[in-house]
Scaffold this motif. Sequence first.
Motif, mmCIF file in Angstrom:
data_model
loop_
_atom_site.group_PDB
_atom_site.id
_atom_site.type_symbol
_atom_site.label_atom_id
_atom_site.label_comp_id
_atom_site.label_asym_id
_atom_site.label_seq_id
_atom_site.Cartn_x
_atom_site.Cartn_y
_atom_site.Cartn_z
ATOM 1 N N ALA A 143 39.618 -5.194 23.354
ATOM 2 C CA ALA A 143 39.163 -4.051 22.559
ATOM 3 C C ALA A 143 38.894 -4.520 21.134
ATOM 4 C CB ALA A 143 40.203 -2.941 22.560
ATOM 5 N N THR A 144 37.769 -4.090 20.594
ATOM 6 C CA THR A 144 37.423 -4.487 19.238
ATOM 7 C C THR A 144 36.602 -3.407 18.565
ATOM 8 O OG1 THR A 144 36.291 -6.150 17.874
ATOM 9 C CG2 THR A 144 35.384 -5.737 20.068
ATOM 10 N N THR A 145 36.791 -3.270 17.273
ATOM 11 C CA THR A 145 35.951 -2.377 16.480
ATOM 12 C C THR A 145 34.817 -3.151 15.813
ATOM 13 O OG1 THR A 145 37.419 -2.695 14.582
ATOM 14 C CG2 THR A 145 37.854 -0.798 15.995
ATOM 15 N N GLU A 146 34.802 -4.477 15.979
ATOM 16 C CA GLU A 146 33.800 -5.328 15.343
ATOM 17 C C GLU A 146 32.751 -5.764 16.358
ATOM 18 O OE1 GLU A 146 33.963 -5.726 12.089
ATOM 19 O OE2 GLU A 146 35.854 -4.628 12.035
ATOM 20 N N ASN A 147 31.592 -6.132 15.867
ATOM 21 C CA ASN A 147 30.502 -6.560 16.735
ATOM 22 C C ASN A 147 30.899 -7.835 17.476
ATOM 23 O OD1 ASN A 147 28.083 -7.570 17.849
ATOM 24 N ND2 ASN A 147 26.870 -6.640 16.234
ATOM 25 N N TYR A 241 34.021 2.556 6.715
ATOM 26 C CA TYR A 241 33.037 1.742 6.019
ATOM 27 C C TYR A 241 33.693 0.450 5.573
ATOM 28 C CZ TYR A 241 29.311 0.344 2.868
ATOM 29 O OH TYR A 241 28.297 -0.355 2.263
ATOM 30 N N ASP A 242 33.144 -0.649 6.057
ATOM 31 C CA ASP A 242 33.648 -1.967 5.711
ATOM 32 C C ASP A 242 32.620 -2.618 4.802
ATOM 33 O OD1 ASP A 242 34.549 -4.519 5.477
ATOM 34 O OD2 ASP A 242 34.588 -4.978 7.616
ATOM 35 N N LYS A 243 32.961 -2.761 3.522
ATOM 36 C CA LYS A 243 31.983 -3.243 2.551
ATOM 37 C C LYS A 243 31.541 -4.679 2.782
ATOM 38 C CE LYS A 243 34.420 -1.923 -1.067
ATOM 39 N NZ LYS A 243 34.777 -1.770 -2.496
ATOM 40 N N SER A 244 32.276 -5.412 3.598
ATOM 41 C CA SER A 244 31.894 -6.803 3.846
ATOM 42 C C SER A 244 31.529 -7.044 5.309
ATOM 43 C CB SER A 244 33.040 -7.744 3.450
ATOM 44 O OG SER A 244 34.186 -7.465 4.235
ATOM 45 N N GLY A 245 31.594 -6.005 6.123
ATOM 46 C CA GLY A 245 31.377 -6.188 7.551
ATOM 47 C C GLY A 245 30.063 -5.613 8.034
ATOM 48 N N GLU A 247 29.279 -2.694 9.235
ATOM 49 C CA GLU A 247 28.915 -1.349 8.787
ATOM 50 C C GLU A 247 28.140 -1.405 7.476
ATOM 51 O OE1 GLU A 247 29.185 2.843 9.669
ATOM 52 O OE2 GLU A 247 29.582 1.007 10.789
ATOM 53 N N HIS A 248 28.529 -2.329 6.607
ATOM 54 C CA HIS A 248 27.833 -2.538 5.338
ATOM 55 C C HIS A 248 26.361 -2.850 5.588
ATOM 56 C CE1 HIS A 248 26.984 -4.478 1.415
ATOM 57 N NE2 HIS A 248 26.487 -5.474 2.127
ATOM 58 N N TYR A 249 26.089 -3.775 6.493
ATOM 59 C CA TYR A 249 24.712 -4.173 6.763
ATOM 60 C C TYR A 249 23.956 -3.108 7.553
ATOM 61 C CZ TYR A 249 26.353 -8.648 5.075
ATOM 62 O OH TYR A 249 26.892 -9.624 4.284
ATOM 63 N N SER A 253 20.656 -1.303 5.933
ATOM 64 C CA SER A 253 19.442 -1.353 6.750
ATOM 65 C C SER A 253 18.880 0.049 6.967
ATOM 66 C CB SER A 253 19.745 -2.018 8.096
ATOM 67 O OG SER A 253 18.612 -1.983 8.939
ATOM 68 N N ALA A 254 19.777 1.015 7.219
ATOM 69 C CA ALA A 254 19.326 2.397 7.417
ATOM 70 C C ALA A 254 18.697 2.949 6.140
ATOM 71 C CB ALA A 254 20.507 3.269 7.841
ATOM 72 N N LEU A 255 19.290 2.643 4.995
ATOM 73 C CA LEU A 255 18.715 3.078 3.718
ATOM 74 C C LEU A 255 17.341 2.450 3.503
ATOM 75 C CD1 LEU A 255 18.717 4.314 0.895
ATOM 76 C CD2 LEU A 255 20.160 2.413 0.121
ATOM 77 N N HIS A 256 17.241 1.145 3.717
ATOM 78 C CA HIS A 256 15.977 0.440 3.498
ATOM 79 C C HIS A 256 14.874 0.986 4.409
ATOM 80 C CE1 HIS A 256 14.162 -3.731 2.385
ATOM 81 N NE2 HIS A 256 13.217 -2.819 2.512
#
Length: 435
Positions: A143-147, A241-245, A247-249, A253-256
């Motif tokens: 189980a992981t919350t990370e990609n 929200y992970d500022k370095s993970g 979710e940050h990217y 990307s969604a904003l851009h």
Amino acid sequence: MTDLFDQTPLQTPTGPRPLADRLRPRKLDQVIGQTAVLSPDGPLGAMLAAGSLSSLIFWGPPGVGKTTIARLLADETDLSFVQISAIFTGVPDLRKVFESAKIRRQNGQGTLLFVDEIHRFNKAQQDGFLPYMEDGTILLVGATTENPSFELNAALLSRSQVIILQRLSLVELELLAQRAEMDLGRALPLKGEAREAMLEMADGDGRALLNLIEQVAAWKTTESLTRDQLSTRLMRRAAKYDKSGEEHYNLISALHKSVRGSDPDAALYWFARMLEGGEDPRFLARRITRMAVEDIGLADPQAQDVCLQSWQTYERLGSPEGELALAQAVVYLALAPKSNGVYVAYKAARAAAKQTGSEPPPKHILNAPTKLMKDIGYGADYAYDHNAEDGFSGQNYFPDGMKRPVWYAPPERGFERELKKRIDYFAKLRAKRQP
């Protein structure tokens, strides 16, 4: 409803069992949410129907049922369920787990090893699972919350199927709340708007919702609370929200892409989501300026100035006042005419520069400060454009022998309409004046 799920006594030696524990489903068809993977046509449903469960990696946010589904899979397949956490488990502990699994296998009992936070294991530790997966000692469910693409090594991924679990919808959270009320034997003392606020506070996390419900159920009140009254008693969960993970990217990307897609409302939403998550406004100012030169460019040369001014305004005002200036820039960019003409041309020029290597400029545009340089042709036949008709000589500025490319092709949008007219104008003059 308690008897439908878990028969364990409501009291434990340390006090009442938590609501989330009491409501843990006892069968897969009692799981709320994750229909896409648990239905007969879903990956897990199909595996169970075929009787061929393989090692799995559950990827999803907290509180969506990763542990529960793993436990129920073990029940469905008559495997012994063993749970460990990568945070608290070292190599000696893993050896004991594997040895116990070997003994169970010799006695005819398989083992489903559930590893929570599996991404916390380093690459070498992850390799340690491989031989036991391959010889059937364990069926691994991580189980992981990370990609997993970034956090798990290729060997482990090649032997597992990644199952993506989604955050619970508001409808699914409401079903969970109703199930909790049946267990409690009474309705929650909340008005409709307050109930909606509680579901929103859970942010797709079923376990968090049940914890909130326990708090509400413990209040001594004879009246139903309003949304405002609820908000004063409960703290809203911080957005994931992970500022370095990843979710940050994902969010930048969604904003851009929202800016590129000329949607100011969506752009403001993702901008606000990042700020609410604690993102550094200076990072956003930098990325917004990048959007101006990449996706708007010369279609609206003022866009870059708007970004730089908003950045400077933020630096003078700070947070939160200065964030409004950045939001203003986001809206301006979203509504500006779009062009990546210069961006595309620049990338093409970089690629050509790498390919052509050290090709020198043509001699006629080289300066000749010495007699030797003049003698070997530096500056010979250079045409001074200001002296040419229309101020344009049409001479070649690329290396000798290099075919003239066309990289910058402005679209018919914004200010680049005028630039396209100029390009076409000079192209006609060049064709007329070159042999």
